[in-house]
Design a protein around this motif. Structure first.
Motif, PDB file in Angstrom:
ATOM      1  N   PHE A 149       6.487   5.324  -8.862  1.00  0.00           N
ATOM      2  CA  PHE A 149       6.768   3.985  -9.034  1.00  0.00           C
ATOM      3  C   PHE A 149       5.405   3.146  -8.332  1.00  0.00           C
ATOM      4  CE2 PHE A 149       8.761   6.019  -5.220  1.00  0.00           C
ATOM      5  CZ  PHE A 149       8.314   5.110  -4.236  1.00  0.00           C
ATOM      6  N   ILE A 150       5.476   1.917  -8.376  1.00  0.00           N
ATOM      7  CA  ILE A 150       4.376   1.280  -8.055  1.00  0.00           C
ATOM      8  C   ILE A 150       4.579   0.132  -7.343  1.00  0.00           C
ATOM      9  CG2 ILE A 150       2.566   1.860  -9.826  1.00  0.00           C
ATOM     10  CD1 ILE A 150       3.293  -0.757 -11.293  1.00  0.00           C
ATOM     11  N   ALA A 151       3.753  -0.799  -6.340  1.00  0.00           N
ATOM     12  CA  ALA A 151       3.848  -1.902  -5.951  1.00  0.00           C
ATOM     13  C   ALA A 151       2.882  -2.992  -6.545  1.00  0.00           C
ATOM     14  CB  ALA A 151       3.603  -2.142  -4.601  1.00  0.00           C
ATOM     15  N   THR A 152       3.359  -3.659  -7.648  1.00  0.00           N
ATOM     16  CA  THR A 152       2.182  -4.472  -8.373  1.00  0.00           C
ATOM     17  C   THR A 152       1.462  -5.505  -7.721  1.00  0.00           C
ATOM     18  OG1 THR A 152       4.057  -6.181  -9.099  1.00  0.00           O
ATOM     19  CG2 THR A 152       3.722  -4.349 -10.515  1.00  0.00           C
ATOM     20  N   HIS A 153       2.304  -6.206  -6.653  1.00  0.00           N
ATOM     21  CA  HIS A 153       1.466  -7.090  -5.859  1.00  0.00           C
ATOM     22  C   HIS A 153       1.851  -7.305  -4.189  1.00  0.00           C
ATOM     23  CE1 HIS A 153       5.267  -8.843  -7.148  1.00  0.00           C
ATOM     24  NE2 HIS A 153       5.036 -10.038  -6.422  1.00  0.00           N
ATOM     25  N   SER A 154       1.329  -6.227  -3.676  1.00  0.00           N
ATOM     26  CA  SER A 154       1.684  -6.232  -1.981  1.00  0.00           C
ATOM     27  C   SER A 154       0.516  -5.546  -1.390  1.00  0.00           C
ATOM     28  CB  SER A 154       2.818  -5.225  -1.888  1.00  0.00           C
ATOM     29  OG  SER A 154       3.912  -5.624  -2.090  1.00  0.00           O
ATOM     30  N   GLY A 155      -0.131  -6.219  -0.399  1.00  0.00           N
ATOM     31  CA  GLY A 155      -1.163  -5.561   0.653  1.00  0.00           C
ATOM     32  C   GLY A 155      -0.556  -4.736   1.689  1.00  0.00           C
ATOM     33  N   SER A 156      -1.278  -4.812   2.760  1.00  0.00           N
ATOM     34  CA  SER A 156      -1.295  -3.795   3.831  1.00  0.00           C
ATOM     35  C   SER A 156      -0.476  -4.812   5.104  1.00  0.00           C
ATOM     36  CB  SER A 156      -2.316  -3.315   4.532  1.00  0.00           C
ATOM     37  OG  SER A 156      -2.296  -3.344   5.810  1.00  0.00           O
ATOM     38  N   ARG A 157       0.564  -4.339   5.664  1.00  0.00           N
ATOM     39  CA  ARG A 157       1.321  -4.882   6.701  1.00  0.00           C
ATOM     40  C   ARG A 157       0.482  -5.072   8.076  1.00  0.00           C
ATOM     41  NH1 ARG A 157       7.532  -3.837   7.562  1.00  0.00           N
ATOM     42  NH2 ARG A 157       7.559  -3.943   5.197  1.00  0.00           N
ATOM     43  N   GLN A 158      -0.567  -3.918   8.119  1.00  0.00           N
ATOM     44  CA  GLN A 158      -1.310  -3.454   9.256  1.00  0.00           C
ATOM     45  C   GLN A 158      -2.389  -4.975   9.235  1.00  0.00           C
ATOM     46  OE1 GLN A 158      -0.836  -1.429  11.585  1.00  0.00           O
ATOM     47  NE2 GLN A 158      -2.583  -2.183  12.692  1.00  0.00           N
ATOM     48  N   ILE A 159      -2.739  -5.370   7.835  1.00  0.00           N
ATOM     49  CA  ILE A 159      -3.638  -6.563   7.807  1.00  0.00           C
ATOM     50  C   ILE A 159      -3.179  -7.641   8.179  1.00  0.00           C
ATOM     51  CG2 ILE A 159      -5.479  -7.384   6.369  1.00  0.00           C
ATOM     52  CD1 ILE A 159      -6.275  -4.536   7.438  1.00  0.00           C
ATOM     53  N   TYR A 160      -2.151  -7.868   7.577  1.00  0.00           N
ATOM     54  CA  TYR A 160      -1.625  -9.115   7.657  1.00  0.00           C
ATOM     55  C   TYR A 160       0.290  -9.114   7.797  1.00  0.00           C
ATOM     56  CZ  TYR A 160      -0.042 -14.121   7.056  1.00  0.00           C
ATOM     57  OH  TYR A 160       0.748 -15.291   7.168  1.00  0.00           O
ATOM     58  N   ARG A 161       0.746  -9.548   8.950  1.00  0.00           N
ATOM     59  CA  ARG A 161       2.061  -9.024   9.064  1.00  0.00           C
ATOM     60  C   ARG A 161       3.236  -9.981   8.410  1.00  0.00           C
ATOM     61  NH1 ARG A 161       6.179 -10.368  12.268  1.00  0.00           N
ATOM     62  NH2 ARG A 161       7.739  -8.680  12.873  1.00  0.00           N
ATOM     63  N   SER A 162       3.486  -9.311   7.028  1.00  0.00           N
ATOM     64  CA  SER A 162       4.298  -9.890   6.324  1.00  0.00           C
ATOM     65  C   SER A 162       5.265  -9.004   5.692  1.00  0.00           C
ATOM     66  CB  SER A 162       3.788 -10.697   5.143  1.00  0.00           C
ATOM     67  OG  SER A 162       4.490 -10.913   4.072  1.00  0.00           O
ATOM     68  N   TYR A 163       6.458  -9.039   5.559  1.00  0.00           N
ATOM     69  CA  TYR A 163       7.492  -8.162   5.160  1.00  0.00           C
ATOM     70  C   TYR A 163       6.994  -7.778   3.535  1.00  0.00           C
ATOM     71  CZ  TYR A 163       9.535  -7.796   9.689  1.00  0.00           C
ATOM     72  OH  TYR A 163       9.837  -7.411  11.025  1.00  0.00           O
ATOM     73  N   ARG A 164       6.419  -8.755   2.964  1.00  0.00           N
ATOM     74  CA  ARG A 164       5.958  -8.497   1.708  1.00  0.00           C
ATOM     75  C   ARG A 164       4.975  -7.330   1.405  1.00  0.00           C
ATOM     76  NH1 ARG A 164       5.395  -8.452  -1.973  1.00  0.00           N
ATOM     77  NH2 ARG A 164       4.434  -9.798  -3.523  1.00  0.00           N
ATOM     78  N   ASN A 165       4.197  -7.004   2.643  1.00  0.00           N
ATOM     79  CA  ASN A 165       3.137  -6.155   2.411  1.00  0.00           C
ATOM     80  C   ASN A 165       3.775  -4.783   2.956  1.00  0.00           C
ATOM     81  OD1 ASN A 165       1.304  -7.852   1.671  1.00  0.00           O
ATOM     82  ND2 ASN A 165       1.029  -8.617   3.746  1.00  0.00           N
TER      83      ASN A 165
END
Ligand SMILES: [Zn+2]
Length: 346
Positions: free
Chosen positions: A210-226
Motif C-alpha cells: 500500500f502507499i501514501a499518495t500525499h503525506s510528508g514526514s511528521r518529524q519535519i512538520y508536526r501534522s497528523y496528516r504526515n
C-alpha cells in the motif's frame, strides 16, 4: 523568500523531466472538473492542465474522487458524477488515456500520451456495501483510501490538518473487509488521511503493498496528516511509496517558503526509506479552490500550493539537485518510484 534556483540546476531538471517519466500521485482533478462543469465550463483538462502536463513530461496523474463533507448525503451520486465528468472531459483528447491495468503504464512509457488513474479519496460513499467497490472497479476506478480526515463506517480519519489532534479508533470490521475486497480487485490502497491506529491495522491485514499518495514526514512538520518515522519505515518495508504533499497546511511553510519545506520532507524521507520509496503527490489545491469559490460567487486569492501549477514541477526537482541530491535519485522521486509501483500493483 523561496529558494533561489540557479539556472544550471533548472536546466538540468528540465532535461530530466523531458527524458524521464514524471508522476503526480495526488490531484483532486475529478472534483474540479465537476465544479467547473457546474459553472458552465467545458474542456477543463485541455484548458487548465494539459499544457502544463506536456511541458514537464508528466506521464501519470492520479486523480482522486473526493466527496466534500457537505455533499455526503448524496455521496454515491456525487462520486459517480465526478467519475463521469472526468471521463467526459478527456474523451476527445487523443493524448490522454485512463490507466486501468499494468500494460497501460507500459503504453505511457512508449507513446507520447498522458495517463489518468482514478481513485477514491475516502469510501464514505459505498456506505459499507462492498459490492459498490466492484461497481467502482467496473467504472475504471483502480484504488482507494478508506477515509478522508473525517471518520466513516470503515475507519477513523486523522482529523483535519488545521485541527491537529490525535484521534482514537482505527479500522472497523467493514474497513478490514474493504481492504480485502480492494486487494481481490487489484486496486491499490492509500493510507494518507488514516489515523495512527488505522495505519497499524493496515500493516497487519494488508497482503499487498500500500502507499501514501500525499503525506510528508511528521518529524519535519508536526501534522497528523504526515507519517512518523516508524510509519515511514513500515510503509517502505512492504514496498510502498510516499507521495510528498506540497500543500502548506501539510508540508508547513517557513514564512511562505514552501519549496524549502517540501525539500526538507523529501530529503528526510529519502534518508529514512531510500529514494525508491519516495515520489511527488503534490495535492495542488489552488485551482480547485478557485473553481469552488467562483461557483459561490467568491474569489479565492490564497496560495496554498508549493508551486503555482504543474508546469513548475521542475522547480522542485531543480531545488533537490541544487541541494546536493543526485540525478538518479531525483529520477526516482519525480516518477520512477510510482511508475514501478503502479505497473506492478495494477
Ligand atoms: Zn487529501
Amino acid at each position: 523568500m523561496d529558494i533561489k534556483i540557479k539556472e544550471e540546476y533548472l536546466k538540468q531538471a528540465v532535461k530530466l523531466h523531458r527524458e524521464n517519466p514524471v508522476v503526480d500521485a495526488h490531484l483532486d482533478l475529478a472534483g474540479e472538473i465537476l465544479l467547473r462543469n457546474r459553472a458552465g465550463e467545458r474542456d477543463v483538462v485541455k484548458k487548465y492542465y494539459l499544457p502544463h502536463f506536456k511541458r514537464v513530461g508528466l506521464k501519470l496523474v492520479v486523480s482522486s474522487v473526493y466527496v466534500e463533507t457537505g455533499n455526503l448525503d448524496k455521496g454515491w451520486e456525487n462520486a459517480l458524477s465526478q467519475i463521469k465528468a472526468l471521463k467526459e472531459d478527456v474523451k476527445a483528447l487523443d493524448e490522454v488515456i485512463l490507466v486501468e491495468k499494468g500494460s497501460d503504464i507500459d503504453r505511457l512509457l512508449k507513446e507520447d500520451i498522458i495517463g489518468i488513474l482514478i481513485y477514491m479519496e475516502g469510501l464514505d460513499c459505498i456506505e459499507g456495501d462492498m459490492d459498490r467497490l466492484n461497481v467502482l472497479y467496473d467504472l475504471g476506478v483502480r484504488g482507494a483510501s478508506l477515509t478522508w480526515s473525517r471518520s466513516n463506517l470503515l475507519a477513523v480519519g486523522c482529523c483535519r490538518a488545521s485541527e491537529n489532534r490525535q484521534t482514537k479508533g482505527g479500522l472497523s470490521g467493514a474497513g478490514i473487509r474493504a481492504v480485502k475486497r480492494l486487494e481481490e480487485l487489484s486496486m491499490f490502497l492509500d493510507v494518507s488521511h488514516l489515523n495512527d491506529e488505522g495505519f497499524e491495522q493496515v500493516c497487519q491485514v494488508a497482503e499487498r503493498s500500500f502507499i501514501a499518495t500525499h503525506s510528508g514526514s511528521r518529524q519535519i512538520y508536526r501534522s497528523y496528516r504526515n507519517l512518523t518515522d516508524d510509519q515511514i519505515k513500515a510503509l517502505a518495508g512492504q514496498g510502498g511509496i510516499m507521495g510528498m504533499n506540497g500543500c502548506k497546511y501539510i508540508a508547513g511553510s517557513l514564512g511562505g517558503n514552501h519549496l524549502e519545506m517540501l525539500c526538507r520532507h523529501i530529503e528526510y524521507e529519502v534518508e529514512k526509506a531510500g529514494e525508491s520509496h519516495v515520489g511527488y503527490g503534490f495535492d495542488l489545491c489552488d485551482s480547485y479552490n478557485r473553481a469552488s469559490a467562483a461557483l459561490q460567487g467568491k474569489r479565492y486569492t490564497d496560495r496554498d500550493d508549493c508551486i503555482p501549477d504543474h508546469g513548475q514541477m521542475p522547480l522542485v526537482s531543480a531545488a533537490l539537485l541544487q541541494r546536493g541530491m543526485g540525478a538518479e535519485q531525483v529520477k526516482d522521486i519525480m516518477g520512477g518510484s510510482f511508475i514501478r509501483y503502479f505497473r506492478q500493483i495494477l
